[in-house]
Scaffold this motif. Sequence first.
Motif, PDB file in Angstrom:
ATOM      1  N   VAL A 629     171.290  29.402   1.428  1.00  0.00           N
ATOM      2  CA  VAL A 629     172.662  29.564   1.663  1.00  0.00           C
ATOM      3  C   VAL A 629     172.894  30.064   2.908  1.00  0.00           C
ATOM      4  CG1 VAL A 629     174.900  30.634   0.762  1.00  0.00           C
ATOM      5  CG2 VAL A 629     173.068  29.939  -0.844  1.00  0.00           C
ATOM      6  N   LYS A 630     173.900  29.681   3.696  1.00  0.00           N
ATOM      7  CA  LYS A 630     174.296  30.074   5.119  1.00  0.00           C
ATOM      8  C   LYS A 630     175.228  31.105   5.050  1.00  0.00           C
ATOM      9  CE  LYS A 630     172.671  25.754   7.609  1.00  0.00           C
ATOM     10  NZ  LYS A 630     171.545  26.285   8.160  1.00  0.00           N
ATOM     11  N   VAL A 631     175.083  31.963   5.622  1.00  0.00           N
ATOM     12  CA  VAL A 631     176.259  33.259   5.623  1.00  0.00           C
ATOM     13  C   VAL A 631     176.717  33.402   7.001  1.00  0.00           C
ATOM     14  CG1 VAL A 631     176.436  35.494   4.854  1.00  0.00           C
ATOM     15  CG2 VAL A 631     174.854  34.179   3.741  1.00  0.00           C
ATOM     16  N   TYR A 632     178.237  33.143   7.010  1.00  0.00           N
ATOM     17  CA  TYR A 632     178.891  33.412   8.157  1.00  0.00           C
ATOM     18  C   TYR A 632     179.907  34.758   7.924  1.00  0.00           C
ATOM     19  CZ  TYR A 632     177.938  28.565   9.540  1.00  0.00           C
ATOM     20  OH  TYR A 632     177.303  27.611  10.038  1.00  0.00           O
ATOM     21  N   ARG A 633     179.880  35.331   9.412  1.00  0.00           N
ATOM     22  CA  ARG A 633     180.797  36.492   9.393  1.00  0.00           C
ATOM     23  C   ARG A 633     181.679  36.470  10.496  1.00  0.00           C
ATOM     24  NH1 ARG A 633     178.978  42.386   8.360  1.00  0.00           N
ATOM     25  NH2 ARG A 633     180.988  42.361   7.495  1.00  0.00           N
ATOM     26  N   PRO A 634     182.874  37.264  10.535  1.00  0.00           N
ATOM     27  CA  PRO A 634     183.761  37.127  11.323  1.00  0.00           C
ATOM     28  C   PRO A 634     182.960  37.566  12.746  1.00  0.00           C
ATOM     29  CG  PRO A 634     184.846  38.192   9.792  1.00  0.00           C
ATOM     30  CD  PRO A 634     183.220  37.978   9.558  1.00  0.00           C
ATOM     31  N   ALA A 635     183.055  36.892  13.912  1.00  0.00           N
ATOM     32  CA  ALA A 635     182.381  37.312  15.197  1.00  0.00           C
ATOM     33  C   ALA A 635     182.417  38.647  15.686  1.00  0.00           C
ATOM     34  CB  ALA A 635     182.689  36.364  16.283  1.00  0.00           C
ATOM     35  N   SER A 636     183.491  39.236  15.239  1.00  0.00           N
ATOM     36  CA  SER A 636     183.895  40.689  15.641  1.00  0.00           C
ATOM     37  C   SER A 636     182.991  41.632  14.901  1.00  0.00           C
ATOM     38  CB  SER A 636     185.360  41.077  15.477  1.00  0.00           C
ATOM     39  OG  SER A 636     185.699  40.909  14.131  1.00  0.00           O
ATOM     40  N   ARG A 637     182.339  41.294  13.752  1.00  0.00           N
ATOM     41  CA  ARG A 637     181.782  42.118  12.839  1.00  0.00           C
ATOM     42  C   ARG A 637     180.201  41.991  13.022  1.00  0.00           C
ATOM     43  NH1 ARG A 637     184.959  42.627   6.949  1.00  0.00           N
ATOM     44  NH2 ARG A 637     187.032  42.543   7.976  1.00  0.00           N
ATOM     45  N   LEU A 638     179.680  40.796  13.813  1.00  0.00           N
ATOM     46  CA  LEU A 638     178.477  40.658  14.152  1.00  0.00           C
ATOM     47  C   LEU A 638     177.844  41.813  14.999  1.00  0.00           C
ATOM     48  CD1 LEU A 638     178.397  36.852  14.177  1.00  0.00           C
ATOM     49  CD2 LEU A 638     177.380  38.283  12.453  1.00  0.00           C
TER      50      LEU A 638
END
Length: 638
Positions: A629-638
């Motif tokens: 599974v690929k997990v994405y997050r908002p760029a501001s939270r990385l």
Amino acid sequence: MEPAGLDRQGQVTPGAARTLDPDGSAAVAGGQAPTTSPAGPSPADPSPAGPVRGGGVLTRHPVTIHLAVLLGFIAAGIAATWPRASDLPGRLPATRDAGSYVWGFWWVARQVEHFSNPWFTRYIAAPTGAQLGLHALMPLPDVLMMPVTIIFGPSASYNLLCIVMPGLLSYAMYRVARLWLPSQVGAIAAGAFFGLSTMLTWRAWYHLNLAAGVLFFPLALEAAVRLRRRPGWRQALVLGLVVGAALLTDQEMAVLVLILTGLALLPWLLRPPVAAKLWPAALAALVAGLVASPQILAVIRQTRAGGATSPLHALGTSYVVSGVNLTDMFAISPRLDGLGLKGLGIVYHGPTGDGIPTFGLVLTVLAVFGLVLVWRRRSAWLLALLWLGCAALALGSVLKIGPHVFIPEAERFDGQRVSAVMPYTWFVRIPVLSGFREASRIMMLGIMPAALLAGAAVDWLRYHAVSAVIVVAALGALEAGWSGNSSIGTMPTALPALDRPIAADHSGSIVVDVPYGIRGGTNFTGSGFDPDAQVLATADGHPRAVGFISRVPAPTVAGLDRDAFYVRLVAAEDGERSTPAQLAAAQLNARQMNIGWVLLWNWNGGQNRAIIRYMRGTGFRLDYTADGVKVYRPASRL
């Protein structure tokens, strides 16, 4: 005081003969010679209506007998559904239904611990949420299983209840059969034909709410018969508790419980003296209403909010396609496909998406034989009428015989051509019953009287052809149970590598699973999401954008359709590109909803490339990959 001639288990005490009066109640003539029917023993055989024989410990302690029968049925249920019980440590059936049940165990336990309302949630279909008054939430079983849920987790509660359900169904049927059949052998056979049937064992593993609701059929019938035999506040209280508990378990099956209870009590109520019988019946109704009042109020609130409606075209289509093919209704269980019998045309070959709607050939033959044997009893004919009435309703709004579909006296109803002579066409026009959209499910009530009649046949064989009982048991065992569709695999109860970072995030942000969608019986939006999604939600505690809801409330769909992020996500799943303005609106909407995680399941090339473009366009970046599974997050939270 117990009624004359009956002990506390409904067995005949020494010196008393038990027969059935015209309405099926027990009539005892102390001191008279026992009368025998064609189903009864010959004069040379030991009479089941005579003295209870044997002086062993089991005979002296009926509780021990009942415990042994219960444990025996549970063991038989495990064997009949094997290898599903072997999945208990860490596996679940890979269906969205199973994920929804697991989520329900977790959700109700959480709400009870916080003294909060379990019939509304924002933890699925987030952030709009959904009313759950018409959802397969199973509040009563969820509460009863709370110790297991809290200690071992909600998946353990689901698996454990699935494992014991066939045994519980069999035992409940055995209890009511003991009120009608004179021997233990016939009652045990009736219990086995009911609880271990292919029809109900399949439900126990894939539609647990329905199987749990069916459990109240024999419980309600037993309580109603006991109220008729000994009217009083205690029996009325028990009947009310049973009916109320049915409403707190599954509302669809509770409708059939109410119908069954009414059919059992109405002939008794109409016979004089009427006034003396009204108060216990009224007390039972009052108790049932009080017990089920939280569920009733939840349904009322959902109805007032517009969440009880379903698209008419979806209902009309279901009325037509859900009917059982007549040739499948009395066919051999599909368990015997491997024996080369399918070419004979007597093996069930219909769809299995909503169960295995067949009574089975062995049960059918024995039930007819039992009716012939006990035809002098009016109660036997009432059982036969209930069986055939349920079978007629289960045919649906058109008549299917083999590959042919017949629509005699055709008319239009909810946009579909239906037959005006089919009973189900009129059944769903009764107020409240229009939502009973699966005609085949009525067979779950019809199998109960069939099992009782089959038990009468086995009871006769017990005293006239003992060797035949062995043959019947062998044939019944071949046709009993169902370990599941070969196409339905299993899924893990936990994915720690994938879920650990999400569980460590205590922001309460929304998790979006892709494919994204809200699924239900008659209303839905988006795509079919991965069944693991709601199971993982019970481990990480985050609100989920997806959700499987038995009847998706229209306000939920309308609310989600106003969220730009979800609207354009569905478009991306269909391969559509979004304009820069649409992407900007979706990104702003995602930030307002506090979407913190996007899980991309089922990597499949071209479609997912469109999703990845959408993720990047709305400000999400790949964080990590785990368990495929690929997990994405908002760029501001990385």
